[in-house]
Motif scaffolding. Structure first.
Motif, short mmCIF file in Angstrom:
data_model
loop_
_atom_site.label_atom_id
_atom_site.label_comp_id
_atom_site.label_asym_id
_atom_site.label_seq_id
_atom_site.Cartn_x
_atom_site.Cartn_y
_atom_site.Cartn_z
N THR A 52 8.60 -42.77 -21.84
CA THR A 52 7.77 -41.88 -22.08
C THR A 52 8.34 -40.49 -22.35
OG1 THR A 52 7.96 -41.29 -19.61
CG2 THR A 52 6.21 -42.80 -20.24
N GLU A 54 7.61 -36.41 -22.89
CA GLU A 54 6.41 -35.30 -22.36
C GLU A 54 6.97 -34.05 -22.87
OE1 GLU A 54 6.19 -34.24 -18.19
OE2 GLU A 54 7.49 -36.10 -17.81
N TYR A 100 1.68 -32.58 -22.10
CA TYR A 100 1.24 -33.92 -22.57
C TYR A 100 2.32 -34.87 -22.44
CZ TYR A 100 -2.35 -31.12 -24.58
OH TYR A 100 -3.39 -30.36 -24.98
N GLU A 101 2.03 -36.16 -22.25
CA GLU A 101 2.91 -37.29 -21.91
C GLU A 101 2.56 -38.15 -22.86
OE1 GLU A 101 3.57 -40.29 -18.50
OE2 GLU A 101 4.65 -38.40 -18.17
N GLU A 120 -4.35 -33.78 -21.16
CA GLU A 120 -3.18 -33.56 -20.37
C GLU A 120 -2.67 -34.42 -19.63
OE1 GLU A 120 -2.66 -29.21 -19.58
OE2 GLU A 120 -4.73 -29.08 -19.92
N THR A 121 -1.37 -34.27 -19.10
CA THR A 121 -0.91 -34.98 -18.18
C THR A 121 -0.80 -33.98 -16.94
OG1 THR A 121 0.64 -36.24 -19.46
CG2 THR A 121 0.93 -36.08 -17.29
N SER A 181 -1.73 -28.67 -14.53
CA SER A 181 -0.96 -29.00 -15.56
C SER A 181 0.53 -28.97 -15.32
CB SER A 181 -1.17 -28.30 -16.93
OG SER A 181 -2.68 -28.46 -17.39
#
Length: 348
Positions: A52, A54, A100-101, A120-121, A181
């Motif tokens: 991942t 981000e 973001y991720e 958003e993550t 966030s």
């Protein structure tokens, strides 16, 4: 030999036409190849340095810098290609700030769509009913990816930063789970929790019983914080509030251990002694009548409602049965028997 006007060499003209046609075909083939390559790239998963990747995009960041951020974060692609895609799509100005991720399998199209939607993550932090402000601050310090902008501030400085200087922070924040966030500040979370409590308190006070002895929403908040700490079984909450309301009406001390424990602060070692109950102080409700000067914990919505809408009862006493529930009594003799039975284990 003179050449007449308008005369052309047929062979040479044919050669020029063939060259121009060839060049046009080559240009079209190149354009088609480029278009095909671009289409293929847009639909292929991006190569990531880790499972991942981000990044956090600040408000006002230029699309070119956003592309560069993703590459620096671990997207193994040309930042120029990403930027040109953002620009060519016509949606680069729609990209929203946030955290973001992305994971493996994310295409350039999906990446841009995520940022335009603001998908958003988020991380979460939870404040529990009955916690003190000190416990809240400790939880904020442990929260994932939350900027600790209040870590070096005193409690008073935090309240000043929230726009309410001079207000004690205890009990002023609504216990709940707050999503945020990654990269948000702890002050932003506190501001949301403070506003949520103000809304809850205002609504509770607006719907209070008309004959309540409480003199304002602040007293309702203080009483609710005590009810929160005293309640073991949720169904007893309203009756516990009723006992305290009855005591306030007749000027009888509240005599509640949680206020004394709160007054002891870090000095409390888990064992409340008789000398603690006799030592006078602003939070000792055995030596002083009325409510303590501030809340002693964060009350939840149900505790707030119980404080302004207590159950009708004649009880003036209650004692824990040891299973979370409470035994209620209307007079001291019955209360002493209940204490002997449930606390001292002296009777059936």
């Amino acid at each position: 030999m003179a050449i007449r006007a308008g005369f052309r060499d047929p062979g040479r003209a044919m050669t020029v036409r063939r060259v121009l046609l060839t060049l046009l075909v080559l240009v079209l083939l190149a354009a088609g190849t480029a278009t095909g390559a671009a289409w293929w790239w847009l639909h292929q998963p991006l190569t990531l340095a880790t499972d991942t990747v981000e990044t956090s995009i600040e408000f006002g960041t230029a699309p070119r810098d956003i592309a560069q951020q993703w590459v620096q974060a671990g997207v193994q692609a040309s930042p120029l290609w990403l930027y040109e895609w953002f620009r060519w799509s016509g949606e680069s100005r729609k990209i929203r700030a946030g955290s973001y991720e992305i994971g493996r399998g994310t295409t350039p199209i999906a990446l841009l769509r995520k940022m335009v939607r603001g998908d958003e993550t988020l991380a979460v932090v939870r404040f529990v009913e009955g916690w003190t402000f000190r416990q809240m601050r400790a939880e904020l310090a442990r929260a994932e990816a939350l900027k600790p902008t209040t870590a070096a501030l005193t409690d008073a400085q935090i309240m000043e930063a929230l726009g309410v200087p001079g207000l004690d922070p205890e009990g002023r924040f609504h216990p709940d789970t707050y999503a945020y966030s990654k990269g948000s500040t702890d002050l932003a979370v506190l501001r949301r929790a403070y506003r949520a409590m103000q809304q809850r308190l205002d609504a509770a006070w607006a719907g209070r019983d008309p004959d309540t002895p409480l003199k304002g929403p602040n007293e309702a908040l203080i009483l609710a914080s005590i009810v929160e700490k005293e309640t073991g079984l949720p169904s007893d909450r309203g009756r516990i509030a009723g006992v305290f309301i009855n005591r306030l009406r007749i000027g009888m001390p509240l005599q509640t251990d949680p206020t004394v424990i709160y007054g002891l602060g870090p000095a409390f070692d888990g064992n409340l002694r008789k000398r603690d109950l006799l030592a006078d102080g602003p939070y000792n409700t055995y030596t002083r009548a009325g409510l303590p000067p501030t809340p002693i914990s964060m009350p939840g919505k149900l505790a707030l409602m119980a404080a302004v809408h207590p159950d009708p009862t004649k009880a003036l006493y209650f004692v824990s049965r040891g299973d979370g529930s409470s035994e209620f009594s209307e007079n001291l003799a019955d209360h002493n028997r209940a204490v002997n039975r449930y606390q001292r284990k002296l009777g059936p």
